[in-house]
Design an enzyme around this catalytic site. Sequence first.
Site, mmCIF file in Angstrom:
data_model
loop_
_atom_site.group_PDB
_atom_site.id
_atom_site.type_symbol
_atom_site.label_atom_id
_atom_site.label_comp_id
_atom_site.label_asym_id
_atom_site.label_seq_id
_atom_site.Cartn_x
_atom_site.Cartn_y
_atom_site.Cartn_z
ATOM 1 C CB SER A 111 -0.929 0.012 1.213
ATOM 2 O OG SER A 111 -0.166 -0.035 2.388
ATOM 3 C CE LYS A 143 7.494 -4.598 -2.833
ATOM 4 N NZ LYS A 143 7.522 -6.010 -3.245
ATOM 5 C CG HIS A 186 5.147 -4.263 9.862
ATOM 6 N ND1 HIS A 186 5.349 -5.335 9.020
ATOM 7 C CD2 HIS A 186 5.690 -3.192 9.242
ATOM 8 C CE1 HIS A 186 5.987 -4.930 7.933
ATOM 9 N NE2 HIS A 186 6.199 -3.635 8.047
#
Length: 325
Positions: A111, A143, A186
């Site tokens: 994302s 990406k 994370h």
Amino acid sequence: MSLGLNQKIYVAGHRGMVGSAIVRQLKNQGYQNIITQTHGELELTNQSAVASFLAAEKPDQIYMAAARVGGIYANNTYPAQFIYENLMVEANIVHHAFENGIKKILFLGSSCIYPKLVPQPMAEEALLTGKLELTNEPYAIAKIAGIKLCESYNRQYGQSHGLDYRSVMPTNLYGPGDNYHPENSHVIPALIRRFHEAKNNSNPEVEIWGSGEPRREFLYVEDMARASIFVMNLDVDKYNSCTEPMQSHLNVGVGEDITIGELAKIVAEVVGYTGTIVFDKSKPDGPPRKLMNSNRLNVLGWRPTTKLEAGMALAYSDFKKNASQ
Ligand SMILES: NC(=O)c1ccc[n+]([C@@H]2O[C@H](COP(=O)([O-])OP(=O)(O)OC[C@H]3O[C@@H](n4cnc5c(N)ncnc54)[C@H](OP(=O)(O)O)[C@@H]3O)[C@@H](O)[C@H]2O)c1
């Protein structure tokens, strides 16, 4: 047994969190012929090694789940490695897949390809509409290049060579195989570790950076693996009905977000921590909201099935299993 289950499938990055989930799901779904290589066996930044491997194996499908991945600290400290290695891995696999007549690739992005100040929820068309978040810009550029590699090979060779290279952009993932490193993980694995340690040490409170108010979206990695297999095998007309030749990626998310404060409560409950959660509002919050718009994938017929509480319990079991080894 359907012929499809006999296809030769190469999962790149099969020891990672996502790659290992894709292998598990492929096996669950009855795929028989899965090939893998460890990083030690095949260095994917090495063009001649990738060329030789794909020429020898000629898989029917490739899941590209190998990447240099990391948090803010790693992205900031090693920007050259993040852009170089990811570009090389993608270019080597896509080009040599083409050279060897391999028609199906699923590229996994992230994302973070979307601009920093994009309207929420983030839809596929937001790509390349603004400036990226600076901390992981080199990674995001690589990406985006991965998506554009797939698209460009499709556009130039799709018709003549029957190529069908697709891309999926997952939201934040969590689950078995996650990275629980104390400084470089994370938010979910970091919270699992901190509540677990606080419980074991009988700490009366756990302090969390920021106000707890930012909203984030989290997808269980087995759902991501199912989505990957779903998109890889989606009928080409259906895939094309929801994508464009130059906007071919699909978001993969759950479609709803929760605050970090709510998330912390869920993790504490799953871990069995009963102390107090304190928010340190002097620390930065990051963007107020990050949510993917996954309508396209929903219209195509895919939805996640794992609720956050259930996924968290499975992630915590995995954490405890690793901690005891
Ligand atoms: N985790 C998330 O929350 C998340 C969210 C969105 C998107 N994604 C995407 O999902 C993909 C996989 O992520 P992940 O979380 O599964 O990462 P991961 O756990 O770090 O796994 C990546 C795998 O790729 C391998 N690899 C990296 N560079 C390689 C190279 N040069 N040659 C050969 N193998 C190499 C790694 O091997 P070594 O460990 O031996 O280097 C590792 O097994 C990435 O593209 C990532 O952007 C992940």
